[in-house]
Scaffold this active site. Structure first.
Site, PDB file in Angstrom:
ATOM      1  N   CYS A   1      -0.612   3.724 -10.827  1.00  0.00           N
ATOM      2  CA  CYS A   1      -1.493   2.845 -10.048  1.00  0.00           C
ATOM      3  C   CYS A   1      -2.984   3.123 -10.234  1.00  0.00           C
ATOM      4  O   CYS A   1      -3.701   2.278 -10.754  1.00  0.00           O
ATOM      5  CB  CYS A   1      -1.127   2.940  -8.566  1.00  0.00           C
ATOM      6  SG  CYS A   1       0.571   2.453  -8.273  1.00  0.00           S
TER       7      CYS A   1
ATOM      8  N   PHE B   1       0.815  -1.223   0.000  1.00  0.00           N
ATOM      9  CA  PHE B   1       0.000   0.000   0.000  1.00  0.00           C
ATOM     10  C   PHE B   1       0.847   1.272   0.000  1.00  0.00           C
ATOM     11  O   PHE B   1       0.345   2.350   0.295  1.00  0.00           O
ATOM     12  CB  PHE B   1      -0.948  -0.010   1.209  1.00  0.00           C
ATOM     13  CG  PHE B   1      -1.894  -1.179   1.197  1.00  0.00           C
ATOM     14  CD1 PHE B   1      -3.007  -1.181   0.376  1.00  0.00           C
ATOM     15  CD2 PHE B   1      -1.646  -2.305   1.977  1.00  0.00           C
ATOM     16  CE1 PHE B   1      -3.872  -2.264   0.340  1.00  0.00           C
ATOM     17  CE2 PHE B   1      -2.503  -3.401   1.946  1.00  0.00           C
ATOM     18  CZ  PHE B   1      -3.621  -3.384   1.127  1.00  0.00           C
TER      19      PHE B   1
HETATM   20  C1  UGA Z   1      -1.408   4.891  -4.708  1.00  0.00           C
HETATM   21  C2  UGA Z   1      -1.986   4.582  -3.330  1.00  0.00           C
HETATM   22  O1  UGA Z   1      -2.150   5.796  -2.578  1.00  0.00           O
HETATM   23  C3  UGA Z   1      -1.089   3.629  -2.553  1.00  0.00           C
HETATM   24  O2  UGA Z   1      -1.698   3.278  -1.311  1.00  0.00           O
HETATM   25  C4  UGA Z   1      -0.868   2.372  -3.405  1.00  0.00           C
HETATM   26  O3  UGA Z   1       0.015   1.463  -2.762  1.00  0.00           O
HETATM   27  C5  UGA Z   1      -0.271   2.759  -4.753  1.00  0.00           C
HETATM   28  O4  UGA Z   1      -1.169   3.664  -5.419  1.00  0.00           O
HETATM   29  C6  UGA Z   1      -0.072   1.503  -5.567  1.00  0.00           C
HETATM   30  O5  UGA Z   1      -1.061   0.848  -5.893  1.00  0.00           O
HETATM   31  O6  UGA Z   1       1.072   1.100  -5.787  1.00  0.00           O
HETATM   32  P1  UGA Z   1       0.517   6.521  -5.630  1.00  0.00           P
HETATM   33  O7  UGA Z   1      -0.051   6.240  -6.981  1.00  0.00           O
HETATM   34  O8  UGA Z   1       1.986   6.385  -5.423  1.00  0.00           O
HETATM   35  O9  UGA Z   1      -0.178   5.575  -4.506  1.00  0.00           O
HETATM   36  O10 UGA Z   1       0.175   8.036  -5.244  1.00  0.00           O
HETATM   37  P2  UGA Z   1      -0.980   8.796  -4.461  1.00  0.00           P
HETATM   38  O11 UGA Z   1      -0.370   9.605  -3.392  1.00  0.00           O
HETATM   39  O12 UGA Z   1      -2.077   7.907  -4.090  1.00  0.00           O
HETATM   40  O13 UGA Z   1      -1.487   9.821  -5.605  1.00  0.00           O
HETATM   41  C7  UGA Z   1      -2.107   9.344  -6.796  1.00  0.00           C
HETATM   42  C8  UGA Z   1      -2.624  10.507  -7.628  1.00  0.00           C
HETATM   43  O14 UGA Z   1      -3.738  11.114  -6.990  1.00  0.00           O
HETATM   44  C9  UGA Z   1      -1.614  11.614  -7.868  1.00  0.00           C
HETATM   45  O15 UGA Z   1      -1.697  12.014  -9.225  1.00  0.00           O
HETATM   46  C10 UGA Z   1      -2.073  12.739  -6.960  1.00  0.00           C
HETATM   47  O16 UGA Z   1      -1.757  14.003  -7.448  1.00  0.00           O
HETATM   48  C11 UGA Z   1      -3.577  12.520  -6.968  1.00  0.00           C
HETATM   49  N1  UGA Z   1      -4.257  13.044  -5.759  1.00  0.00           N
HETATM   50  C12 UGA Z   1      -4.014  12.493  -4.549  1.00  0.00           C
HETATM   51  C13 UGA Z   1      -5.194  14.066  -5.885  1.00  0.00           C
HETATM   52  O17 UGA Z   1      -5.457  14.582  -6.993  1.00  0.00           O
HETATM   53  N2  UGA Z   1      -5.841  14.520  -4.768  1.00  0.00           N
HETATM   54  C14 UGA Z   1      -5.616  13.991  -3.539  1.00  0.00           C
HETATM   55  O18 UGA Z   1      -6.242  14.444  -2.560  1.00  0.00           O
HETATM   56  C15 UGA Z   1      -4.673  12.952  -3.421  1.00  0.00           C
END
Ligand code: UGA
Length: 429
Positions: free
Chosen positions: A260, A152
């Site tokens: 992801c 995760f």
């Molecule tokens: C995500 C999950 O959060 C992890 O728990 C999971 O392990 C991972 O995928 C995976 O499957 O390997 P990640 O893709 O590294 O992690 O990044 P996040 O922090 O979740 O952000 C994903 C996207 O959502 C980014 O583009 C970010 O800018 C966007 N985001 C995130 C938003 O637009 N708003 C938010 O409030 C949070």
């Protein structure tokens, strides 16, 4: 304990380094000889805060090493982790060929009892296929157990997430591997959820899809905020104080990207479809996410009118802050669409510029974020890097032909920006 991790991507490498840090002996296997050589020589193929120190320290302590040989990895360890890519296919389903290949290789190298743990994100029921494959390709009758142990971690916070996990999910078919899995994770002091393999696999896709849903939900609320004069950040703050909802993942913006969420959503929709269930809720999550970019581009063209021959400064290329990863980055998508409209771009990202060059060749890369605005007609914020909040706004205003800023990540205070004379457009405010 002795363990082997097959695949040294984001998940495999960080997992290996963190297991070594808590005292286990870890062999990391990768089939890319150049990557293994780089790691053996002390290099790190990805940027992840804290990772380089962790790898160096554990290599020096003799607890972490790298090899191209799966056979060696399997022989040396009792627990074998699979952490290879599971890329999307054209129809949204997951390409499991790397998992299948590794399962065959493990089977061929096994001579004693092994616990084979899947860490890659896979569709439900993949564990059954891995077990069947190992049974089929194992030359002698060796006992083994297959475990599902989804990861995760978030990119950019990978070491932190791995060292202090909210929970560890362990999916098993029999109780035999449970004690070893608990021993392996004991130093992390996290609750361990032991379940069946199918449930463990579903927990991963269900969690990522739910987080993506949360982001699309707040982005839909942002549309309503714009239409009614409300402020999405105030709404998110008020909602988030309800513990059942929580404030995290309620940041409106250009939508989610990365390797992801987009992939896992498509996969989950496909998995549901294969069971006969039309997961329309998640299709809507995807649609809202795509709309966010269209709406933002519309904001830019409504203000700038014609983009042909306009010069724009873009802050942010990585798919989010704290990473150099530009895969499925909304910021790259935005740049490509601005280029298509005829704009020229000056771009900056604190870590993502090297990787961006391969996918975004026809732009000017600027090392200093404060120099991006020079000679531009407007500035655009595309990634939520904290350091962009420290942009020298006075200098930017003097550099721009007009003080226009499109903030796709709501980094600045709208009232302050307007009071300072900026034409400032953000999301849901
Ligand atoms: C995500 C999950 O959060 C992890 O728990 C999971 O392990 C991972 O995928 C995976 O499957 O390997 P990640 O893709 O590294 O992690 O990044 P996040 O922090 O979740 O952000 C994903 C996207 O959502 C980014 O583009 C970010 O800018 C966007 N985001 C995130 C938003 O637009 N708003 C938010 O409030 C949070």
């Amino acid at each position: 304990m002795k363990l082997t991790i097959i695949g040294t991507g984001y998940v495999g490498l960080v997992t290996g380094a963190c297991f070594a840090e808590v005292g286990h002996h870890v062999v990391c296997v990768d089939n890319d000889p150049a990557k293994v050589k780089l790691l053996q020589d002390g290099g790190i193929p990805i940027y992840e805060p804290g990772l380089e120190e962790l790898v160096t320290r554990n290599v020096q302590a003799g607890r972490l090493r790298f090899t191209v040989s799966t056979t060696e990895g399997v022989e040396k360890s009792d627990v074998i982790f699979i952490a290879v890519p599971t890329p999307p296919q054209a129809d949204g389903s997951v390409d499991l060929s790397f998992i299948e290949k590794v399962a065959r290789e493990i089977a061929a190298a096994m001579t004693s009892y092994k616990i084979v743990v899947d860490k890659s994100t896979v569709p439900v029921k993949t564990g059954d296929q891995v077990a069947e494959t190992i049974k089929r390709y194992c030359k002698t009758k060796v006992e083994f157990d297959v475990v599902s142990n989804p990861e995760f971690l978030r990119e950019g916070f990978a070491v932190e997430d791995l060292m202090k996990p909210d929970r560890i999910v362990v999916g098993v078919r029999t109780q035999r591997p449970v004690a070893a899995m608990k021993q392996l994770y004991a130093p992390f002091n996290a609750p361990i959820v032991v379940t069946d393999i199918n449930s463990a696999e579903l927990i991963k896709h269900a969690s990522n899809s739910f987080l993506a849903l949360k982001i699309s939900y707040i982005n839909a609320i942002a549309v309503l905020c714009e239409a009614t004069g409300a402020n999405v950040q105030e709404v998110a703050a008020g909602m988030g104080m309800d513990e059942r909802i929580g404030r995290r993942f309620l940041n409106a913006g250009l939508g989610f990207g990365g390797s992801c969420f987009p992939k896992d959503l498509s996969a989950f929709v496909k998995i549901a479809e294969q069971t006969g269930y039309d997961f329309r809720l998640l299709k809507e999550v995807q649609r809202i996410n795509a709309d966010q970019m269209d709406r933002f581009l519309k904001k830019i063209t409504e203000t700038m009118w014609v983009l042909k021959d306009k010069k724009l400064g873009v802050l942010g290329l990585a798919f989010k802050q704290n990473t150099d990863d530009v895969r499925s980055s909304p910021a790259i998508d935005l740049c490509q669409r601005l280029l298509k409209e005829g704009a020229t771009l000056r771009v900056h990202d604190p870590k993502g510029m090297d990787k961006a060059r391969a996918v975004l060749p026809n732009v000017t890369y600027v090392d200093d974020m404060n120099a991006v605005a020079e000679g531009c007609d407007a500035l655009v914020v595309a990634t939520e890097w904290d350091e962009f909040k420290k942009l020298d706004l006075d200098r930017a205003r003097q550099s721009l032909t007009h003080p226009i800023l499109f903030d796709g990540r709501n980094l600045f205070d709208a009232a302050e920006m307007e009071a300072a004379g900026w034409i400032y457009k953000s999301i849901g405010r």
